[in-house]
Design a protein around this motif. Structure first.
Motif, PDB file in Angstrom:
ATOM      1  N   GLU A   1      58.566  32.099  47.226  1.00 50.31           N
ATOM      2  CA  GLU A   1      57.515  33.114  47.275  1.00 50.31           C
ATOM      3  C   GLU A   1      56.276  32.604  46.558  1.00 50.31           C
ATOM      4  O   GLU A   1      56.338  32.193  45.396  1.00 50.31           O
ATOM      5  CB  GLU A   1      57.998  34.411  46.610  1.00 50.31           C
ATOM      6  CG  GLU A   1      56.964  35.507  46.602  1.00 50.31           C
ATOM      7  CD  GLU A   1      57.421  36.730  45.815  1.00 50.31           C
ATOM      8  OE1 GLU A   1      58.521  36.671  45.226  1.00 50.31           O
ATOM      9  OE2 GLU A   1      56.678  37.717  45.770  1.00 50.31           O
ATOM     10  N   VAL A   2      55.171  32.634  47.258  1.00 51.97           N
ATOM     11  CA  VAL A   2      53.911  32.196  46.665  1.00 51.97           C
ATOM     12  C   VAL A   2      53.451  33.214  45.625  1.00 51.97           C
ATOM     13  O   VAL A   2      53.409  34.412  45.892  1.00 51.97           O
ATOM     14  CB  VAL A   2      52.833  32.027  47.744  1.00 51.97           C
ATOM     15  CG1 VAL A   2      51.478  31.745  47.116  1.00 51.97           C
ATOM     16  CG2 VAL A   2      53.216  30.920  48.714  1.00 51.97           C
ATOM     17  N   GLY A  26      55.544  28.453  43.918  1.00 51.42           N
ATOM     18  CA  GLY A  26      56.160  28.835  45.179  1.00 51.42           C
ATOM     19  C   GLY A  26      55.493  28.284  46.420  1.00 51.42           C
ATOM     20  O   GLY A  26      55.810  28.721  47.525  1.00 51.42           O
ATOM     21  N   PHE A  27      54.596  27.327  46.265  1.00 49.88           N
ATOM     22  CA  PHE A  27      53.931  26.760  47.438  1.00 49.88           C
ATOM     23  C   PHE A  27      54.901  25.861  48.197  1.00 49.88           C
ATOM     24  O   PHE A  27      55.587  25.046  47.614  1.00 49.88           O
ATOM     25  CB  PHE A  27      52.714  25.952  47.013  1.00 49.88           C
ATOM     26  CG  PHE A  27      51.508  26.783  46.690  1.00 49.88           C
ATOM     27  CD1 PHE A  27      51.626  27.981  46.004  1.00 49.88           C
ATOM     28  CD2 PHE A  27      50.246  26.373  47.062  1.00 49.88           C
ATOM     29  CE1 PHE A  27      50.522  28.756  45.702  1.00 49.88           C
ATOM     30  CE2 PHE A  27      49.130  27.141  46.767  1.00 49.88           C
ATOM     31  CZ  PHE A  27      49.268  28.322  46.082  1.00 49.88           C
ATOM     32  N   SER A  28      54.912  25.990  49.519  1.00 49.56           N
ATOM     33  CA  SER A  28      55.779  25.170  50.355  1.00 49.56           C
ATOM     34  C   SER A  28      55.017  24.013  50.990  1.00 49.56           C
ATOM     35  O   SER A  28      55.598  23.220  51.735  1.00 49.56           O
ATOM     36  CB  SER A  28      56.412  26.020  51.457  1.00 49.56           C
ATOM     37  OG  SER A  28      55.406  26.575  52.273  1.00 49.56           O
ATOM     38  N   THR A  29      53.743  23.923  50.711  1.00 43.85           N
ATOM     39  CA  THR A  29      52.911  22.877  51.273  1.00 43.85           C
ATOM     40  C   THR A  29      51.926  22.392  50.222  1.00 43.85           C
ATOM     41  O   THR A  29      51.577  23.138  49.301  1.00 43.85           O
ATOM     42  CB  THR A  29      52.140  23.396  52.505  1.00 43.85           C
ATOM     43  OG1 THR A  29      51.248  22.364  52.970  1.00 43.85           O
ATOM     44  CG2 THR A  29      51.296  24.614  52.145  1.00 43.85           C
ATOM     45  N   SER A  52      39.693  22.805  48.041  1.00 42.31           N
ATOM     46  CA  SER A  52      40.751  22.473  48.990  1.00 42.31           C
ATOM     47  C   SER A  52      41.547  21.276  48.490  1.00 42.31           C
ATOM     48  O   SER A  52      40.994  20.325  47.963  1.00 42.31           O
ATOM     49  CB  SER A  52      40.155  22.162  50.364  1.00 42.31           C
ATOM     50  OG  SER A  52      39.660  23.342  50.954  1.00 42.31           O
ATOM     51  N   SER A  53      42.845  21.325  48.703  1.00 43.53           N
ATOM     52  CA  SER A  53      43.734  20.366  48.050  1.00 43.53           C
ATOM     53  C   SER A  53      43.685  18.965  48.642  1.00 43.53           C
ATOM     54  O   SER A  53      43.823  17.982  47.920  1.00 43.53           O
ATOM     55  CB  SER A  53      45.169  20.887  48.104  1.00 43.53           C
ATOM     56  OG  SER A  53      45.614  20.954  49.444  1.00 43.53           O
ATOM     57  N   ARG A  54      43.547  18.847  49.944  1.00 44.44           N
ATOM     58  CA  ARG A  54      43.674  17.526  50.570  1.00 44.44           C
ATOM     59  C   ARG A  54      42.404  16.683  50.412  1.00 44.44           C
ATOM     60  O   ARG A  54      42.495  15.473  50.210  1.00 44.44           O
ATOM     61  CB  ARG A  54      44.003  17.691  52.045  1.00 44.44           C
ATOM     62  CG  ARG A  54      45.443  18.130  52.298  1.00 44.44           C
ATOM     63  CD  ARG A  54      46.433  17.031  52.042  1.00 44.44           C
ATOM     64  NE  ARG A  54      47.798  17.397  52.318  1.00 44.44           N
ATOM     65  CZ  ARG A  54      48.368  17.317  53.512  1.00 44.44           C
ATOM     66  NH1 ARG A  54      47.663  16.894  54.551  1.00 44.44           N
ATOM     67  NH2 ARG A  54      49.629  17.658  53.662  1.00 44.44           N
ATOM     68  N   ASP A  55      41.246  17.319  50.497  1.00 43.25           N
ATOM     69  CA  ASP A  55      40.018  16.527  50.422  1.00 43.25           C
ATOM     70  C   ASP A  55      39.173  16.827  49.189  1.00 43.25           C
ATOM     71  O   ASP A  55      38.142  16.185  48.969  1.00 43.25           O
ATOM     72  CB  ASP A  55      39.172  16.709  51.681  1.00 43.25           C
ATOM     73  CG  ASP A  55      38.797  18.149  51.943  1.00 43.25           C
ATOM     74  OD1 ASP A  55      38.275  18.425  53.045  1.00 43.25           O
ATOM     75  OD2 ASP A  55      39.028  19.015  51.073  1.00 43.25           O
ATOM     76  N   THR A  98      44.886  32.271  47.786  1.00 43.24           N
ATOM     77  CA  THR A  98      45.161  31.016  48.460  1.00 43.24           C
ATOM     78  C   THR A  98      45.420  31.217  49.941  1.00 43.24           C
ATOM     79  O   THR A  98      45.805  32.302  50.382  1.00 43.24           O
ATOM     80  CB  THR A  98      46.366  30.302  47.817  1.00 43.24           C
ATOM     81  OG1 THR A  98      46.479  28.975  48.352  1.00 43.24           O
ATOM     82  CG2 THR A  98      47.662  31.058  48.073  1.00 43.24           C
ATOM     83  N   ARG A  99      45.168  30.184  50.684  1.00 40.79           N
ATOM     84  CA  ARG A  99      45.491  30.158  52.094  1.00 40.79           C
ATOM     85  C   ARG A  99      45.989  28.756  52.414  1.00 40.79           C
ATOM     86  O   ARG A  99      45.643  27.784  51.741  1.00 40.79           O
ATOM     87  CB  ARG A  99      44.276  30.511  52.956  1.00 40.79           C
ATOM     88  CG  ARG A  99      43.066  29.630  52.736  1.00 40.79           C
ATOM     89  CD  ARG A  99      41.981  29.925  53.733  1.00 40.79           C
ATOM     90  NE  ARG A  99      42.402  29.581  55.087  1.00 40.79           N
ATOM     91  CZ  ARG A  99      41.642  29.726  56.151  1.00 40.79           C
ATOM     92  NH1 ARG A  99      40.428  30.240  56.035  1.00 40.79           N
ATOM     93  NH2 ARG A  99      42.078  29.407  57.348  1.00 40.79           N
TER      94      ARG A  99
END
Length: 123
Positions: A1-2, A26-29, A52-55, A98-99
């Motif tokens: 659960e996030v 609880g983040f799955s990604t 944003s996490s990736r960039d 979060t999204r």
């Protein structure tokens, strides 16, 4: 659960600083965007900043540019909002949300919200 947990609010004088924290679990990604929002009494909720996490892209609303800094600590699973040169108009309840999308701090709805933390800036 996030889950998201915002903290760090308080009472500060005009010109002062506060650092808000958003602890996430609880983040799955690892592809996500964290946003900070605020809602002042009698006003609509406003998006303040995001990262944003990736960039690592960040975004700020115009009224806080140059005063607020958003950052992320992946080791501590936290996102911070450093708020400097605070003004009375920054007074609001601040929320983190979060999204699942990790690029470009996109527009659109956020899926999970933490409880708010109150920031009060006295004149």
């Amino acid at each position: 659960e996030v889950q998201l947990q915002a903290s760090g609010g308080g009472l500060v004088q005009t010109g002062g600083s506060l650092r808000l924290s958003c602890a996430r679990s609880g983040f799955s990604t690892d592809a996500y965007t964290i946003g900070w929002f605020r809602q002042a009494p009698g006003k609509e909720r406003e998006k303040v900043s995001c990262i944003s996490s990736r960039d690592g892209v960040t975004w700020y609303t115009g009224s806080v540019k140059g005063r607020f800094i958003i950052s992320s600590d992946d080791v501590k699973n936290a996102v911070y909002l450093q708020m400097n040169s605070l003004k009375p108009e920054d007074t609001a309840v601040y929320y983190c949300a979060t999204r699942e999308y990790g690029y470009g701090c996109p527009k659109g709805e956020y899926d999970y919200w933490g409880q708010g933390t109150l920031v009060t800036v006295s004149s």
